[in-house]
Structure formats: structure tokens, C-alpha cells
Design a protein around this motif. Structure first.
Motif, mmCIF file in Angstrom:
data_model
loop_
_atom_site.group_PDB
_atom_site.id
_atom_site.type_symbol
_atom_site.label_atom_id
_atom_site.label_comp_id
_atom_site.label_asym_id
_atom_site.label_seq_id
_atom_site.Cartn_x
_atom_site.Cartn_y
_atom_site.Cartn_z
ATOM 1 N N GLY A 18 0.801 -1.205 0.000
ATOM 2 C CA GLY A 18 0.000 0.000 0.000
ATOM 3 C C GLY A 18 0.826 1.243 0.000
ATOM 4 O O GLY A 18 0.304 2.333 0.135
ATOM 5 N N LYS A 73 0.324 1.994 11.112
ATOM 6 C CA LYS A 73 1.382 1.984 10.114
ATOM 7 C C LYS A 73 2.508 2.915 10.540
ATOM 8 O O LYS A 73 2.276 4.047 10.963
ATOM 9 N N SER A 158 -3.945 -4.568 -0.618
ATOM 10 C CA SER A 158 -4.220 -3.366 0.152
ATOM 11 C C SER A 158 -4.961 -3.618 1.465
ATOM 12 O O SER A 158 -5.362 -2.678 2.141
ATOM 13 N N ASP A 161 -3.541 -2.020 4.813
ATOM 14 C CA ASP A 161 -3.711 -0.570 4.858
ATOM 15 C C ASP A 161 -5.121 -0.197 5.276
ATOM 16 O O ASP A 161 -5.321 0.789 5.994
ATOM 17 N N TYR A 165 -6.261 1.954 8.661
ATOM 18 C CA TYR A 165 -6.812 3.261 8.288
ATOM 19 C C TYR A 165 -7.919 3.661 9.257
ATOM 20 O O TYR A 165 -8.699 2.823 9.714
ATOM 21 N N SER A 439 -2.878 5.579 1.905
ATOM 22 C CA SER A 439 -1.688 4.883 1.421
ATOM 23 C C SER A 439 -2.101 3.519 0.895
ATOM 24 O O SER A 439 -1.298 2.622 0.732
ATOM 25 N N ASP A 440 -3.379 3.370 0.612
ATOM 26 C CA ASP A 440 -3.953 2.133 0.104
ATOM 27 C C ASP A 440 -3.868 2.146 -1.417
ATOM 28 O O ASP A 440 -4.532 2.945 -2.075
ATOM 29 N N GLN A 525 0.536 7.391 8.086
ATOM 30 C CA GLN A 525 -0.060 6.701 6.944
ATOM 31 C C GLN A 525 -0.427 7.638 5.803
ATOM 32 O O GLN A 525 -0.303 7.280 4.640
#
Length: 539
Positions: A18, A73, A158, A161, A165, A439-440, A525
Motif C-alpha cells: 500500500g 502503520k 491493500s 492498509d 486506516y 496509502s492504500d 499513513q
């Protein structure tokens, strides 16, 4: 089924997909002090307080105080425990098993257990309730009180991520079952496990958060453990940049969202701290509907892209504090294609040639191009609540240049946030200036491969299937070099060949504060301002 177990590091290969985290500068001096409070001037009131339903990056600094996620993250792209103390993944990449921390409670006294996590994951993947539904999510199963197993329909790069999130922040079961309809409007029924809880909320004015005394499960990305240093934080919603700047330091201790004209008042000035950070995810860009006339002609889209001088506009407005963008993807992302720099834009001669070739050769009394009695015109829809960093001023500057340079009418329509989604969903909007902080990789791939971000009724068009196939390959492969290659190919098609996006700005965030305030920073992230768990005030 064999599994790999992870406690403090991310998976290599199939799971580090990601993007890397954003290097997030922090301000701190001397030894932290517990106690006290701050007032924080912010740009906007949250549209929605439910994290499963809020994609407003400027609201994440509130939500990150109230809610935790299963994983966090790091700035180098690893995933570390948060509410989960460890996790494992099956060899085929379809089953994730999370072991939860013991002793975690919600603000309303409810206990965090596997059933609560299952409820949240199921709700976060329920449409239309959630805006963060994960396409390959299949099910969550309670294994025991502290273990939950998540099954995917197929491997997906992904997934972690999404888990980390804030859109998958864990909400109290009581809030989700007894107060679900009240969650968007905030208030004390909105309970998470985060270091702060809502004390009071006045829509359009302010929200007061008080520290959660029981909090003792911060992830290792934080600078300390235990309860927050601050006893209380008041966020005042100050939409006008001048109001925020004028309030510091007499009325507020911290502000975010500083215009380029005001940076010099705080940067390198005695008594103040100034921090800035480029965001991850997408850049601020024009999303074009490639299926709606006149933008259904690629020559018109190319002419629009090259018919104005973006460098000059950005330099004039932002004075070096915000950079122009070359790609849909942020330059801090490992997927960024640097070869796009200098490859497009500000080619007025060729833009006019393209429009002549497309048959737009006549002019009306106002100087706009005309074909078959119809003016060359596009409507740009932009929600007022998302207008910041002089973005509407930038759009008006583009409009003026396009009229003067190539005879294209670029109508900037600032519309209430309550109505713009319906118009966008209709597929009848030419252009929507947009950004999505994440950041996905899935979010960017979906955008780059749909043949026109606003063409919601045309996404089954066979002409865009090859792009969708490329995106699916990038999500499934465990070869990161191959994924980057595919991502570069999609960026080039979106910006150079097909022109479904016209990048404008590298999204950046700024924080200014009294130098008594320490521990300020940005979310690893995505790069936007972080909550205030690590913030403290010097005595």
C-alpha cells in the motif's frame, strides 16, 4: 492451513503493497509534562463523526483522538500492533488472524473483544452504510474472546492498509447497535477506545475532548504509553485562514492550514513552531469525465491539460510552500512515476492545434470556441466545504487562462457539500477537483483504471477493461517491482495518453503553534495532522 505470524513487522512481498508511510515531522523539546489543556484552531467541522463514513482528511485529526485501529502503520511502511497485539496470515494470503490486546475498554465501559471487532469489520464492509467497504472482504469469525479471523475472497495487496486506516476505526458495540443513527452528528454516544472522548460538541463552533483516564494501549508509533499528556483539548472550527492566523497565540495555541501568504508570520519566528508535510495518496487534481461531451474527445482533454501555465499559477499563489503536481500520485509514494515531470502542460500552441483538429474552429462574441452552434464549455463542480489552500482561486486562475489561451469556457461552480455528491453520482458533471488521502494502493488503482473518475454510469464500458485488468494484476501480484511497473503504466495513461486526470497540487499540510506546545506531528499513513495524544504544554 499454514500461517505466518507477525508481531512488530510488516509482511514483505505480498503485504507491503500500500505504499510506505509518510515521514512525519514532530516538534518536541525538553521532558514531557502531564496536565493542562490547549485550544486548537482548525479549518472545518467534520461532515460526519462516524469514521466508517468520513473520508474528510481534515477531520482525521479529531477522529484519531477518539478511535483506534487494529494495526498502526509506521513511517517506513511497517504495520505494528495497536488494538491487536499480533496477527498472522495464511500462506495463500486470504486468511488473517488477529489476536487482541487484553484489558482494552471503550469510553462507554464496553469491553473490546472479538465479537466487537467482528461487528465493526462487518459494518465497515456493509454498503451503503460504509464508504470503506473492501471489495474482497468475505467474512469475520470469532475464534475465541480475543481472537478474530478475517477471510478474503482472494489475496489483496491493500488489506492491511485498510485495517490500519481510521476509516476502519473500532467503535463501541453499544454505539453501533443502540445509537447508530446518532453517530454522524457526534456527541457522547460516539464511543471508541482512543485516548480522548467527546465532552461537548457545538456544530459549526467547537468540540471539546477530554482525556480517557483508562487509556493504556498506545501503539509503538507513539512517543509514550499511558494516558494522554493533556487533560483536555478544544478544537475551534475557524474556516477563514485569517481568523485562524489572527487567533494565534492570543486565543488559540495551535492552528493548521496556513496559507502561503501567512507562513512568514510563523516560520523561523521567535515564539512559534512551524511544521509542514507533504501528504501521501493522491494529489489535488482535476478528475475528468471522459464519457461526457465535449470531454469524450481526447483531443479536447489534452488541450485542456496543456492550455494553461500551471507553474506560474502555483508559484504566484503558494510562493514555494506548495508544489505543483505532475501525477495523480503523490511524489512521496513509492509508486510515483518521476518520468512524468516536465512531460506535459503549458503547450498553448499545440492545444489550439488540437482543438482546431477536433472541429472547434469558430468563435462567439465572447471569444469562446464554438462547434455546430455550441460553445466549448465544461462545468467544474467543487464542494465549498472542501475548498482550502486557495484552491478555488487556483481554479479561477485556470479558468481565466483557458479562456485567453485556447477559447475554452471553464465554469467553476462552488456548490454546497450537501448536493455535490448527488450531482457527481449522476455522471453529468464534466470535472470534479478531488483528492483522497490514503496509502492504500487500491484507491489509486481504482481511480486510474476507471476511464474517467466521474463516469459512474459508464464503468462497464469495454474500452476501459484493459485498465481494470492491469489494476487487478497489481493488487494480486507479490512482486513489488512488477506492481510499481504497472502503476507507472497506469499513471502515464491517465495523465499523458487518456487524460482522465490533470494533476494540480501536491497536497501539503501545515501546523503553527506557540513554542510552548510540544509533540505536534502528522499521521504516518497519510501525512495530515495527527491527533494530540503525544502533545504536551511546557510549564
Amino acid at each position: 492451513m499454514a500461517k505466518k505470524k507477525f508481531i512488530v513487522s510488516a509482511l514483505a512481498g505480498i503485504l507491503v503493497l500500500g505504499g510506505i508511510g509518510v515521514a512525519a515531522p514532530r516538534h518536541a523539546a525538553a521532558e514531557p509534562v502531564s496536565g493542562g489543556e490547549i485550544t486548537y484552531g482548525t479549518q472545518t467541522d467534520p461532515v460526519n463523526w462516524n469514521p466508517h463514513q468520513n473520508n474528510q482528511a481534515n477531520a482525521f485529526l479529531y477522529l484519531r483522538n477518539i478511535f483506534d485501529t487494529l494495526l498502526e502503520k509506521t513511517e517506513n511502511g511497517d504495520f505494528v500492533p495497536s488494538l491487536a497485539e499480533s496477527y498472522s496470515v495464511s500462506d495463500d494470503g486470504t486468511v488473517y488472524t488477529f489476536r487482541l490486546r487484553d484489558g482494552v475498554t471503550f469510553h462507554d465501559g464496553e469491553k473490546l473483544d472479538a465479537a466487537a471487532v467482528k461487528l465493526n469489520l462487518d459494518k465497515a464492509n456493509e454498503t451503503p452504510y460504509s464508504i470503506y467497504a473492501f471489495p474482497n472482504y468475505d467474512s469475520a469469525t470469532v475464534v475465541d474472546d480475543r481472537t478474530v479471523e478475517v477471510r478474503l475472497k482472494k489475496p489483496d495487496a491493500s488489506f492491511l492498509d485498510s485495517i490500519a486506516y481510521i476509516g476502519w476505526g473500532i467503535i463501541s458495540p453499544k454505539s453501533l447497535t443502540e445509537h447508530l443513527n446518532d453517530l454522524p452528528s457526534g456527541g457522547q454516544n460516539l464511543a471508541g477506545t482512543g485516548p480522548f472522548r467527546i465532552s461537548s460538541y457545538q456544530k459549526g463552533a467547537q468540540v471539546v475532548l477530554e482525556s480517557f483516564d483508562d487509556y493504556n494501549w498506545a501503539p509503538e508509533t507513539k512517543a509514550h504509553q499511558g494516558k494522554a499528556y493533556l487533560d483536555k483539548v478544544t478544537y475551534r472550527f475557524l474556516a477563514e485562514p485569517s481568523s485562524r492566523v489572527g487567533a494565534l497565540p492570543a486565543q488559540v495555541d495551535v492552528i493548521e492550514g496556513i496559507s502561503a501568504l501567512d507562513v512568514s508570520k510563523f516560520k523561523d519566528r521567535d515564539g512559534f513552531v512551524y511544521l509542514s508535510n507533504d501528504a501521501n495518496g493522491d494529489t489535488f487534481k482535476l478528475s475528468l469525465n471522459a464519457f461526457l461531451s465535449p470531454l469524450d474527445d481526447v483531443r479536447v482533454r489534452q488541450a485542456l491539460r496543456d492550455g494553461f501555465d500551471l507553474d506560474a499559477l502555483v508559484k504566484s499563489l503558494y510562493r514555494g510552500e506548495i508544489r505543483r503536481a505532475w501525477s495523480h500520485t503523490s511524489p512521496v509514494s513509492p509508486f510515483y512515476d518521476k518520468s512524468l515531470e516536465g512531460a506535459w502542460g503549458n503547450n498553448v500552441e499545440n492545444a489550439n492545434k488540437l482543438l482546431d483538429e477536433a472541429g472547434w474552429t469558430e468563435r462567439d462574441s465572447e471569444g469562446f470556441r464554438v462547434k455546430d452552434g455550441k460553445r466549448l464549455s465544461v462545468r467544474v463542480l467543487y464542494p465549498t466545504q472542501l475548498d482550502r489552500e486557495q484552491r478555488s482561486t487556483l481554479l479561477q486562475g485556470i479558468s481565466q487562462q483557458l479562456k485567453q489561451n485556447i477559447g475554452l469556457e471553464f465554469i467553476v461552480d462552488l456548490t454546497p457539500s450537501s448536493t455535490y455528491l448527488k450531482e457527481v453520482a449522476s455522471g453529468a458533471v464534466h470535472i470534479y477537483p478531488s483528492t483522497w488521502l490514503h496509502s492504500d494502493v487500491r484507491k489509486s488503482l481504482n481511480g486510474l483504471s476507471n476511464g474517467g473518475a466521474l463516469a459512474t454510469d459508464n464503468k462497464a464500458d469495454p474500452s476501459i477493461q484493459p485498465l481494470k485488468d492491469l489494476a487487478a494484476e497489481a493488487l494480486a501480484t507479490s512482486d513489488n517491482a512488477q506492481r510499481i511497473k504497472i502503476f507507472h503504466e497506469l499513471q502515464r495513461k491517465a495523465v499523458i495518453d487518456d487524460v482522465t486526470y490533470i494533476p494540480l497540487l501536491v497536497q501539503a499540510y501545515q501546523i503553527a503553534a506557540s513554542n510552548k506546545v510540544n509533540g505536534l506531528g502528522f499521521i504516518n499513513q497519510i501525512g495530515s495532522p495527527e491527533g494530540v495524544y503525544d502533545v504536551w504544554v511546557a510549564k
